[in-house]
Design an enzyme around this catalytic site. Structure first.
Site, PDB file in Angstrom:
ATOM      1  N   LYS A 172       0.877  -1.140   0.156  1.00 27.63           N
ATOM      2  CA  LYS A 172       0.004   0.129   0.154  1.00 27.63           C
ATOM      3  C   LYS A 172       0.609   1.202   0.120  1.00 27.63           C
ATOM      4  O   LYS A 172       0.676   2.320  -0.674  1.00 27.63           O
ATOM      5  CB  LYS A 172      -1.029   0.124   1.299  1.00 27.63           C
ATOM      6  CG  LYS A 172      -1.760   1.518   1.385  1.00 27.63           C
ATOM      7  CD  LYS A 172      -2.509   1.324   2.597  1.00 27.63           C
ATOM      8  CE  LYS A 172      -2.240   1.871   4.023  1.00 27.63           C
ATOM      9  NZ  LYS A 172      -1.700   3.303   4.247  1.00 27.63           N
ATOM     10  N   ASN A 173       1.734   1.373   0.844  1.00 25.90           N
ATOM     11  CA  ASN A 173       2.431   2.671   1.011  1.00 25.90           C
ATOM     12  C   ASN A 173       3.475   2.821  -0.109  1.00 25.90           C
ATOM     13  O   ASN A 173       3.867   4.022  -0.294  1.00 25.90           O
ATOM     14  CB  ASN A 173       2.991   2.694   2.464  1.00 25.90           C
ATOM     15  CG  ASN A 173       2.235   2.994   3.521  1.00 25.90           C
ATOM     16  OD1 ASN A 173       0.942   3.148   3.374  1.00 25.90           O
ATOM     17  ND2 ASN A 173       2.664   2.745   4.854  1.00 25.90           N
ATOM     18  N   ARG A 210      -4.481  10.645   3.380  1.00 29.65           N
ATOM     19  CA  ARG A 210      -3.206  11.451   3.916  1.00 29.65           C
ATOM     20  C   ARG A 210      -2.109  11.880   2.501  1.00 29.65           C
ATOM     21  O   ARG A 210      -1.587  12.684   2.563  1.00 29.65           O
ATOM     22  CB  ARG A 210      -2.655  10.664   4.971  1.00 29.65           C
ATOM     23  CG  ARG A 210      -1.538  11.535   5.558  1.00 29.65           C
ATOM     24  CD  ARG A 210      -1.398  11.396   7.192  1.00 29.65           C
ATOM     25  NE  ARG A 210      -0.540  12.614   7.328  1.00 29.65           N
ATOM     26  CZ  ARG A 210      -0.922  13.534   8.128  1.00 29.65           C
ATOM     27  NH1 ARG A 210      -2.056  13.969   7.953  1.00 29.65           N
ATOM     28  NH2 ARG A 210       0.280  14.574   7.973  1.00 29.65           N
ATOM     29  N   ASP A 212      -5.556   8.445   8.993  1.00 30.32           N
ATOM     30  CA  ASP A 212      -5.757   7.864  10.367  1.00 30.32           C
ATOM     31  C   ASP A 212      -5.541   8.958  11.597  1.00 30.32           C
ATOM     32  O   ASP A 212      -4.409   9.480  11.111  1.00 30.32           O
ATOM     33  CB  ASP A 212      -5.184   6.661  10.520  1.00 30.32           C
ATOM     34  CG  ASP A 212      -5.729   5.487   9.674  1.00 30.32           C
ATOM     35  OD1 ASP A 212      -6.894   5.388   9.604  1.00 30.32           O
ATOM     36  OD2 ASP A 212      -4.984   4.500   9.622  1.00 30.32           O
ATOM     37  N   ARG A 271      -0.106  14.918  13.323  1.00 35.48           N
ATOM     38  CA  ARG A 271       0.679  14.391  12.231  1.00 35.48           C
ATOM     39  C   ARG A 271       1.286  15.762  11.726  1.00 35.48           C
ATOM     40  O   ARG A 271       0.519  16.199  10.376  1.00 35.48           O
ATOM     41  CB  ARG A 271      -0.179  13.643  11.357  1.00 35.48           C
ATOM     42  CG  ARG A 271      -0.667  12.287  12.119  1.00 35.48           C
ATOM     43  CD  ARG A 271      -1.460  11.313  11.051  1.00 35.48           C
ATOM     44  NE  ARG A 271      -0.533  10.812   9.967  1.00 35.48           N
ATOM     45  CZ  ARG A 271      -0.790   9.775   9.453  1.00 35.48           C
ATOM     46  NH1 ARG A 271      -2.119   9.090   9.608  1.00 35.48           N
ATOM     47  NH2 ARG A 271       0.046   9.183   8.811  1.00 35.48           N
ATOM     48  N   PRO A 272       2.330  16.431  12.045  1.00 32.96           N
ATOM     49  CA  PRO A 272       2.755  17.552  11.388  1.00 32.96           C
ATOM     50  C   PRO A 272       3.255  17.395  10.172  1.00 32.96           C
ATOM     51  O   PRO A 272       3.764  16.285   9.905  1.00 32.96           O
ATOM     52  CB  PRO A 272       3.830  18.035  12.468  1.00 32.96           C
ATOM     53  CG  PRO A 272       4.379  17.022  13.252  1.00 32.96           C
ATOM     54  CD  PRO A 272       3.041  16.040  13.304  1.00 32.96           C
ATOM     55  N   ASP A 332       5.875  19.806   9.023  1.00 27.52           N
ATOM     56  CA  ASP A 332       6.851  20.855   8.892  1.00 27.52           C
ATOM     57  C   ASP A 332       8.068  20.497   8.311  1.00 27.52           C
ATOM     58  O   ASP A 332       8.759  21.091   7.483  1.00 27.52           O
ATOM     59  CB  ASP A 332       7.190  21.061  10.468  1.00 27.52           C
ATOM     60  CG  ASP A 332       7.491  20.135  11.162  1.00 27.52           C
ATOM     61  OD1 ASP A 332       6.716  19.104  11.187  1.00 27.52           O
ATOM     62  OD2 ASP A 332       8.648  20.001  12.029  1.00 27.52           O
ATOM     63  N   GLN A 333       8.346  19.093   8.183  1.00 23.12           N
ATOM     64  CA  GLN A 333       9.486  18.870   7.449  1.00 23.12           C
ATOM     65  C   GLN A 333       9.265  18.709   5.759  1.00 23.12           C
ATOM     66  O   GLN A 333      10.423  18.751   5.108  1.00 23.12           O
ATOM     67  CB  GLN A 333       9.894  17.250   8.117  1.00 23.12           C
ATOM     68  CG  GLN A 333      10.151  17.039   9.526  1.00 23.12           C
ATOM     69  CD  GLN A 333      11.386  18.037   9.982  1.00 23.12           C
ATOM     70  OE1 GLN A 333      12.386  18.146   9.422  1.00 23.12           O
ATOM     71  NE2 GLN A 333      10.830  19.029  10.852  1.00 23.12           N
ATOM     72  N   ASP A 389       3.017  -0.041  12.131  1.00 17.65           N
ATOM     73  CA  ASP A 389       1.982  -0.559  11.423  1.00 17.65           C
ATOM     74  C   ASP A 389       1.653  -1.891  11.817  1.00 17.65           C
ATOM     75  O   ASP A 389       0.661  -2.432  11.482  1.00 17.65           O
ATOM     76  CB  ASP A 389       2.048  -0.149  10.019  1.00 17.65           C
ATOM     77  CG  ASP A 389       1.829   1.128   9.682  1.00 17.65           C
ATOM     78  OD1 ASP A 389       1.434   2.006  10.685  1.00 17.65           O
ATOM     79  OD2 ASP A 389       2.233   1.619   8.340  1.00 17.65           O
TER      80      ASP A 389
HETATM   81  C1  UD1 Z   1       3.852   6.746   7.018  1.00 19.16           C
HETATM   82  C2  UD1 Z   1       3.241   5.651   6.559  1.00 19.16           C
HETATM   83  C3  UD1 Z   1       2.374   5.273   7.810  1.00 19.16           C
HETATM   84  C4  UD1 Z   1       3.526   4.771   8.883  1.00 19.16           C
HETATM   85  C5  UD1 Z   1       4.340   5.804   9.124  1.00 19.16           C
HETATM   86  C6  UD1 Z   1       5.630   5.458  10.100  1.00 19.16           C
HETATM   87  C7  UD1 Z   1       2.414   6.164   4.427  1.00 19.16           C
HETATM   88  C8  UD1 Z   1       1.275   6.446   3.315  1.00 19.16           C
HETATM   89  N1  UD1 Z   1       2.190   5.805   5.817  1.00 19.16           N
HETATM   90  O1  UD1 Z   1       3.159   7.782   7.402  1.00 19.16           O
HETATM   91  O2  UD1 Z   1       1.545   3.862   7.444  1.00 19.16           O
HETATM   92  O3  UD1 Z   1       2.651   4.500  10.206  1.00 19.16           O
HETATM   93  O4  UD1 Z   1       4.929   6.269   7.785  1.00 19.16           O
HETATM   94  O5  UD1 Z   1       6.290   4.480   9.594  1.00 19.16           O
HETATM   95  O6  UD1 Z   1       3.418   5.799   3.853  1.00 19.16           O
HETATM   96  N2  UD1 Z   1       6.513  14.077  11.527  1.00 19.16           N
HETATM   97  C9  UD1 Z   1       7.139  15.203  12.035  1.00 19.16           C
HETATM   98  N3  UD1 Z   1       7.050  16.370  10.992  1.00 19.16           N
HETATM   99  C10 UD1 Z   1       6.624  16.010   9.865  1.00 19.16           C
HETATM  100  C11 UD1 Z   1       6.537  14.868   9.193  1.00 19.16           C
HETATM  101  C12 UD1 Z   1       6.287  13.708  10.259  1.00 19.16           C
HETATM  102  O7  UD1 Z   1       7.314  15.624  13.022  1.00 19.16           O
HETATM  103  O8  UD1 Z   1       6.798  16.985   8.731  1.00 19.16           O
HETATM  104  C13 UD1 Z   1       6.738  12.910  12.828  1.00 19.16           C
HETATM  105  C14 UD1 Z   1       5.450  12.508  12.862  1.00 19.16           C
HETATM  106  O9  UD1 Z   1       4.285  13.092  13.707  1.00 19.16           O
HETATM  107  C15 UD1 Z   1       5.653  10.864  13.473  1.00 19.16           C
HETATM  108  C16 UD1 Z   1       6.989  10.711  12.626  1.00 19.16           C
HETATM  109  O10 UD1 Z   1       7.516  11.881  12.280  1.00 19.16           O
HETATM  110  O11 UD1 Z   1       5.785  11.056  14.764  1.00 19.16           O
HETATM  111  C17 UD1 Z   1       6.855   9.705  11.346  1.00 19.16           C
HETATM  112  O12 UD1 Z   1       5.943  10.052  10.664  1.00 19.16           O
HETATM  113  P1  UD1 Z   1       6.077   9.609   9.054  1.00 19.16           P
HETATM  114  O13 UD1 Z   1       7.035   8.843   8.602  1.00 19.16           O
HETATM  115  O14 UD1 Z   1       6.085  11.018   8.363  1.00 19.16           O
HETATM  116  O15 UD1 Z   1       4.490   8.979   8.704  1.00 19.16           O
HETATM  117  P2  UD1 Z   1       3.745   9.183   7.448  1.00 19.16           P
HETATM  118  O16 UD1 Z   1       4.721   9.466   6.124  1.00 19.16           O
HETATM  119  O17 UD1 Z   1       2.791  10.136   7.719  1.00 19.16           O
END
Ligand code: UD1
Length: 424
Positions: free
Chosen positions: A22-23, A94, A118, A123-124, A126-127, A306
């Site tokens: 999926k991802n 998302r 979800d 779920r920021p 900023d990065q 996950d």
């Molecule tokens: C992706 C997966 C999700 C999985 C997650 C972690 C997809 C579509 N989804 O989600 O199933 O649970 O990876 O393996 O691929 N964060 C920040 N700033 C940002 C981005 C993220 O602080 O700009 C933090 C998030 O709050 C979290 C951590 O980084 O604590 C990891 O998030 P991230 O790896 O970005 O998850 P997703 O890509 O949303």
């Protein structure tokens, strides 16, 4: 709306084919828009998130054809000037925020509403935005819509403060067509980052280092379409592995990459479950009650967050007390209250769950609140004595292909039935 009705207590036995990841699909489907012309993706899972993404691409003007056997063709020849993505579709998914990187690269401008998905806690993004700025883009958020634009997108360096799958993907997508070289440090290393890099490179991109924490992307002027097969879904595989172990079953999973499952395999072995690899298949056999194990979820190659909810269900009937710590999300134990109704001894404090294994779970009506919590409740239903009704199955349908059909193939007693209409 429908629910799953499961009569549990039966060991799973047989062979099951794991679908495409999926991802990966959710990163590579938008990436097809970077190449002008018709790309072909194979081994896509038949899941709702893929349908929604196909609809998003169509709404942007791409021609999308779904063929049998998990194949999708996307012709994105005519996308000039497109920048805004329809809100009603974005909010369902998302990963729709990958269109920020894609449209910024292709058309110099993108507008995408803050994405749905979800509710796993904050779920920021900023990065992601830090990365776009490093490429010279102007970024603003107005009335819940993220806008990014650049007259000329230039390669740049970005160091991520947290390891983020989404931010790594988004900056890779934008950087492929930027002028000059982009360096991403502290990048995510998940196998679907490598899968995306392989697709982009097949289209003519110059992405190096994917799968390590430093990725270098030398921008190219244009990408040509390519054919690419999506890698197998490690989380679907992990769910079946855990279901096999928790039901004291004997299951062979086909179409997997065992290396990607090592975090799960290691913990299953520690729990006394037999796991053996053979090429692109893996066999899980459990004769006895699994043993309690402690684990903490982390970015890959750590234990996948996950896969954690279903794993806790196995631990709920293990011998002894397990401690499970969630290292990524704040709100990842949404299944805990539900499995408690089934007799599990699980206590959650913040990001840690203490699980005292019990002899058996008993069936109950339960409600899935997100995709992986839903998968956990299905495993609980398979293990429990008596009948379990899993409501909220639409969450599971987002990411698991033909769940009940695959489980029935392993001998499970599971039916999808319509939810009764509420009496007004
Ligand atoms: C992706 C997966 C999700 C999985 C997650 C972690 C997809 C579509 N989804 O989600 O199933 O649970 O990876 O393996 O691929 N964060 C920040 N700033 C940002 C981005 C993220 O602080 O700009 C933090 C998030 O709050 C979290 C951590 O980084 O604590 C990891 O998030 P991230 O790896 O970005 O998850 P997703 O890509 O949303």
């Amino acid at each position: 709306m429908s629910k799953l009705v499961i009569t549990g207590g039966k060991s799973l036995e047989g062979r099951v084919r794991i679908s495409g990841r999926k991802n990966s699909a959710l990163a590579i489907i938008p990436a097809t828009l970077l190449a002008e012309g018709e790309s072909a993706l194979e081994n896509l899972p038949y899941i709702r998130d893929v349908d929604v993404y196909s609809a998003i691409l169509q709404s942007l003007g791409a021609k999308v054809r779904r063929n049998g056997g998990g194949s999708l063709r996307v012709d994105s020849a005519d996308l000039s000037g497109v920048s805004a993505v329809p809100f009603d579709l974005v909010k369902q998914l998302r990963a729709s925020y990958y269109l920020l990187g894609v449209l910024l690269a292709r058309n110099g401008r993108a507008e995408v509403a803050m994405p749905g998905g979800d509710d796993l806690g904050p779920r920021p993004i900023d990065q992601h935005l830090k990365g776009f700025r490093a490429l010279g883009a102007r970024v603003s958020i107005e009335r819940g819509v993220i806008k990014v634009e650049a007259d000329r997108l230039m390669g740049g360096s970005v160091y991520f403060d947290v390891v983020s799958v989404g931010a790594t993907v988004n900056v890779m997508l934008a950087a492929t067509l930027a002028e000059g070289t982009t360096i991403i440090e502290n990048a995510a290393k998940e196998p679907h980052i490598v899968d995306l890099a392989n697709y982009l490179n097949a289209c003519g991109a110059k992405v190096r280092g994917a799968g390590t924490d430093v990725i270098r992307i030398r921008g190219v002027k244009r990408l040509s379409p390519a054919t690419h097969a999506i890698i197998p879904d490690d989380i679907e595989a992990a769910t079946f592995m855990v279901a096999a172990a928790a039901t004291r079953g004997d299951v062979v999973l086909e179409n997997v990459i065992p290396k990607h499952l090592e975090p799960i395999t290691a913990k299953l072995l520690e729990a006394g479950v037999e796991v053996s690899e053979n090429g692109d298949s893996i066999r899980v056999t459990a004769y006895d009650r699994p043993l309690a194990v402690n684990l903490k979820t982390m970015p890959y190659p750590g234990f996948q967050t996950d896969a954690m909810p279903p794993f806790t269900v196995m631990l709920a009937t293990a011998e002894g007390t397990s401690v499970v710590t969630e290292g990524i999300w704040e709100n990842r134990f949404r299944h805990a209250g539900e499995i408690k109704k089934m007799g599990a001894g699980i206590r959650v404090e913040g990001r840690t769950a203490v699980i005292e294994g019990v002899d058996r779970l008993s069936g109950a009506p339960v409600e899935a609140q997100d995709i992986r919590a839903g998968a956990a409740l299905i495993v609980a239903g398979l293990v429990a004595e008596g009948e379990t009704e899993v409501h909220g199955i639409e969450h599971v349908d987002r990411g698991y292909e033909r769940t009940e059909e695959k489980l029935r193939g392993l001998g499970a007693r599971i039916e999808r039935v319509p939810e009764s209409t509420p009496v007004s």
